[in-house]
Design a protein around this motif. Structure first.
Motif, mmCIF file in Angstrom:
data_model
loop_
_atom_site.group_PDB
_atom_site.id
_atom_site.type_symbol
_atom_site.label_atom_id
_atom_site.label_comp_id
_atom_site.label_asym_id
_atom_site.label_seq_id
_atom_site.Cartn_x
_atom_site.Cartn_y
_atom_site.Cartn_z
ATOM 1 N N PRO A 312 0.833 -1.204 0.000
ATOM 2 C CA PRO A 312 0.000 0.000 0.000
ATOM 3 C C PRO A 312 0.869 1.255 0.000
ATOM 4 C CG PRO A 312 0.033 -0.983 2.189
ATOM 5 C CD PRO A 312 0.868 -1.856 1.311
ATOM 6 N N GLY A 313 0.633 2.135 -0.938
ATOM 7 C CA GLY A 313 1.452 3.336 -1.074
ATOM 8 C C GLY A 313 1.358 4.271 0.108
ATOM 9 N N ASP A 314 0.256 4.217 0.873
ATOM 10 C CA ASP A 314 0.096 5.144 1.987
ATOM 11 C C ASP A 314 0.983 4.802 3.179
ATOM 12 O OD1 ASP A 314 -1.343 2.818 2.417
ATOM 13 O OD2 ASP A 314 -2.819 3.804 3.695
ATOM 14 N N LEU A 315 1.730 3.674 3.093
ATOM 15 C CA LEU A 315 2.613 3.305 4.191
ATOM 16 C C LEU A 315 4.085 3.594 3.887
ATOM 17 C CD1 LEU A 315 1.105 -0.089 5.446
ATOM 18 C CD2 LEU A 315 0.880 2.178 6.460
ATOM 19 N N GLU A 317 5.827 6.459 3.689
ATOM 20 C CA GLU A 317 6.459 7.392 4.614
ATOM 21 C C GLU A 317 6.617 6.767 5.997
ATOM 22 O OE1 GLU A 317 4.159 8.196 2.490
ATOM 23 O OE2 GLU A 317 5.141 9.713 1.231
ATOM 24 N N ASP A 318 5.634 5.976 6.394
ATOM 25 C CA ASP A 318 5.718 5.328 7.696
ATOM 26 C C ASP A 318 6.902 4.362 7.744
ATOM 27 O OD1 ASP A 318 4.320 4.752 10.328
ATOM 28 O OD2 ASP A 318 4.432 2.737 9.477
ATOM 29 N N VAL A 341 3.294 3.064 -7.149
ATOM 30 C CA VAL A 341 3.869 2.950 -5.811
ATOM 31 C C VAL A 341 5.386 2.827 -5.909
ATOM 32 C CG1 VAL A 341 3.978 1.538 -3.724
ATOM 33 C CG2 VAL A 341 1.785 1.918 -4.856
ATOM 34 N N LYS A 344 6.868 6.228 -6.509
ATOM 35 C CA LYS A 344 6.835 7.005 -5.276
ATOM 36 C C LYS A 344 7.962 6.570 -4.335
ATOM 37 C CE LYS A 344 3.734 8.555 -1.604
ATOM 38 N NZ LYS A 344 2.375 8.455 -1.010
ATOM 39 N N LYS A 392 -0.387 -4.218 6.966
ATOM 40 C CA LYS A 392 -1.660 -3.759 7.492
ATOM 41 C C LYS A 392 -2.428 -4.965 8.027
ATOM 42 C CE LYS A 392 -2.848 0.588 5.231
ATOM 43 N NZ LYS A 392 -3.905 1.296 4.471
ATOM 44 N N GLU A 403 -1.570 -1.068 13.356
ATOM 45 C CA GLU A 403 -0.428 -0.163 13.234
ATOM 46 C C GLU A 403 0.629 -0.453 14.304
ATOM 47 O OE1 GLU A 403 -1.558 3.910 13.145
ATOM 48 O OE2 GLU A 403 -2.943 3.667 11.457
#
Length: 660
Positions: A312-315, A317-318, A341, A344, A392, A403
């Motif tokens: 998942p691309g939203d992770l 930065e995490d 992804v 990015k 996730k 998380e």
């Protein structure tokens, strides 16, 4: 002087491991001849090793345990021939040694006025029961792993009569009860004198039970030449009772630091014969490493890589805040299933000075495919690899649970640059270390400790047979898996895992369901078994700061569990608490010590327990089988999806089944 040793050996695979060869070489320095008695079978390779050492071999049916093997050895020579020897040693493969030369002990015992002698004496106790002998008790006796008879006994009628009238031993309890515990008394009652190398009075004052619990003191302070193998896996509960639980690990370190004994002999033997979780219970394969101070200033010369799977691309930065800690000397492989992804990721990691390679894979197999298919070619190019992924956990309404699971895994593996270097140093310092996994998650909804298999044990057995042709394997009761699927590993320890030609098609298509994800769910539990099969052990690792949090949480949970038991089950102190743990292995103890209430009130108590808040959980796989046998499927429906309602379930269910 002519001295004969009868050495009894049994191994299900017919192997003769290095610790035995080393022991036999030590024996050859003090005895004239060795007869190696095999209960069962022996491999051609092992036979060849022994014959090259000039050792005679007697192979017999695996029947009657040590006593009937020694009897067979004596009859192999004949009583007249045995009488020609000055001394006869009866011994077996249940110990490691010599730590110090056997000649040192033998010289001391030559000064003693005795007719037979051993290394340790076990005190008399009434707390022993032999099947078929209700009045039995454990007599004071020389422990049977080492007994030397001198000429006076060997030439006596009593010696021959003892072996000719020996009762058959149908099980281990009978061997101990009718053999070990009564031999000493038999010869002493007939006027023969005994002696033991270790000071019986000294150790009897320290511990009024098995002197093996004091092995480290005997080795370090009194130069005992042997260590019982069970010291490293058989006495955990008793060591806890005496407060000596840390001693086996300290003894290992003592031997290694002083080059008294090759501890790899011990580790190799344990890995071949004992489940990993049991080894860890006593030898402590957990590493708490500094996150700020280097353990060594020497840079590793080994080739190291870290594989990172990001779906998942939203992770991104995490994950980036952990990836930035990877030292520049470590190559990074980033795997994605989506070109956007991947692009990015290129932007986020563009300033990282490591060698970075990006790879794409189909959206199939997730992190497992990333390791075993997409990056399989690199595993043979590196000595160590790290493996992490953007995880996730969408099974809970509160996203923070998943998380925190992910953060604890990443924190345990990539906390800081110094910490990562200390992980590599730990591998280099411990050549038998194969895999380092995060500490087992035990908070949120992930109370995995005690329920490590969940519902995957049958799947693991099937997949081991399907992919690795490993059938009827004995799986660890509490598998030491890298829960979350992230770890650091020595690539040599993944040899069997990558021996199968994995393809994307081996993995189920997306989206996964409870039925189609069986391989994905069981692989993290398969890996520890394969690592141990390849001759390496598994350890847990954590940075010092997280370990302190973990310890506090663990203390809290244990305190609450004990408080519950003290109040609900009638446990009054820590000794009683340890005694109650025996129910896991012995239903008789459960019925005698726990199930004291009448059947009706106990059933009410059982039902009431179903609604108590749980902290500790147990293996549902084993419970499922028992419930099916007892037609109690309704119990599963209550507990299958609610991890927080399993506390004490195994105790109460097994006790209930005995009463129904």
């Amino acid at each position: 002087m002519k001295k004969l040793a009868l050495y009894v050996h049994h191994d299900p695979k017919g192997e003769v491991r290095d610790y035995i060869i080393y022991c036999l070489k030590g024996l050859q320095e003090v005895v004239t001849e060795i007869l190696f008695i095999v209960n069962g079978s022996i491999t051609p390779e092992a036979r060849d090793k022994l014959e090259k050492m000039g050792i005679k071999i007697l192979v017999r049916e695996n029947k009657g345990f040590d006593w009937w093997a020694w009897k067979a050895g004596i009859e192999f020579y004949g009583y007249d021939k045995i009488a020609e020897y000055d001394e006869l040693l009866l011994t077996n493969n249940t110990y490691y040694g010599p730590i110090y030369p056997f000649s040192e002990m033998w010289s001391e015992m030559d000064k003693r006025d005795c007719d037979f002698w051993g290394i340790n004496t076990h005190r008399e106790t009434d707390n022993y029961w032999i099947p078929g002998d209700k009045d039995s008790k454990m007599l004071e006796h020389l422990q049977s792993y080492w007994i030397v008879f001198r000429m006076k006994i060997l030439r006596s009628y009593d010696f021959q009569n003892y072996w000719e009238t020996l009762k058959p031993h149908r099980n281990f309890e009978e061997m101990v009860g009718f053999g070990e515990t009564k031999l000493t008394a038999y010869f002493k009652q007939r006027g023969f004198k005994s002696s033991c190398y270790m000071d019986y009075e000294k150790y009897d004052c320290l511990c009024n039970s098995n002197p093996c619990f004091l092995t480290d003191i005997q080795v370090i302070k009194d130069r005992c030449p042997v260590i019982k193998r069970k010291y490293f896996y058989g006495y955990k509960r008793n060591l806890l009772r005496y407060g000596c639980d840390y001693r086996p690990r300290l003894l290992l370190d003592y031997l290694k630091q002083r080059n008294l004994y090759d501890t790899d002999f011990i580790i190799d033997d344990l890995l071949s014969t004992v489940p990993m979780s049991v080894i860890n219970d006593t030898v402590y394969m957990s590493y708490i490493l500094s996150s700020s101070q280097l353990a060594s200033n020497t840079e590793s010369n080994e080739k190291i890589a870290c594989i990172v799977y990001i779906y998942p691309g939203d992770l991104i930065e995490d994950l980036e805040r952990y990836i930035k800690n990877i030292p520049e000397s470590i190559d990074i492989y980033i795997v994605n299933t989506n070109k956007q992804v991947a692009e990015k990721c290129r932007q986020v990691f563009r300033n990282k000075k490591n060698k970075i390679e990006f790879r794409l894979q189909p959206n199939r197999g997730r992190d497992n495919a990333a390791l075993l298919v997409t990056c399989k070619d690199i595993l043979g190019k590196y000595d160590y690899i790290g493996f992490v992924h953007a995880k996730k956990t969408p099974y809970f309404d509160d996203a923070i649970i998943g998380e925190e699971f992910r953060n604890k895994c990443l924190m345990s593996l990539l906390y800081s640059e110094v910490y990562i270097k200390n992980i590599i140093f730990t591998f280099e310092k411990n050549p038998k270390l194969g895999l380092l996994a995060p500490l087992t998650i035990m908070n949120g909804a992930f109370h995995v400790i005690g329920a490590e298999w969940s519902r995957d044990k049958d799947n693991v057995e099937n997949n081991l047979a399907k992919y690795f042709n490993l059938k009827n394997v004995e799986l660890d009761t509490h598998v030491m898996a890298a829960f979350g699927g992230m770890f650091w590993a020595r690539t040599a320890a993944l040899k069997t895992l990558v021996s199968y030609n994995w393809q994307y098609s081996d993995f189920p298509e997306e989206p996964l369901s409870k039925n189609t994800g069986l391989l994905t769910h069981s692989l993290e539990r398969i890996i520890p078994h394969l690592v141990q099969k390849d001759g390496f052990y598994i350890g847990n690792v954590a940075p010092d700061i997280y370990a302190s949090y973990y310890l506090n949480n663990l203390y809290y949970l244990v305190r609450e569990i004990k408080a519950y038991l003290f109040g609900k089950v009638g446990v009054s102190d820590d000794i009683s608490f340890l005694n109650h743990l025996v129910f896991l292995e012995n239903k008789q103890v459960v019925s005698q010590n726990i199930c004291r209430k009448p059947k009706k009130s106990y059933l009410q108590y059982f039902i009431k327990c179903l609604f108590y808040q749980a902290i500790y959980s147990i293996s549902l796989g084993k419970l499922k089988k028992k419930c099916k046998q007892k037609k109690a499927k309704s119990i599963l429906s209550i507990f299958r999806n609610d991890i927080s309602c399993r506390f004490m379930l195994k105790i109460k269910t097994e006790a209930l089944f005995m009463y129904l």
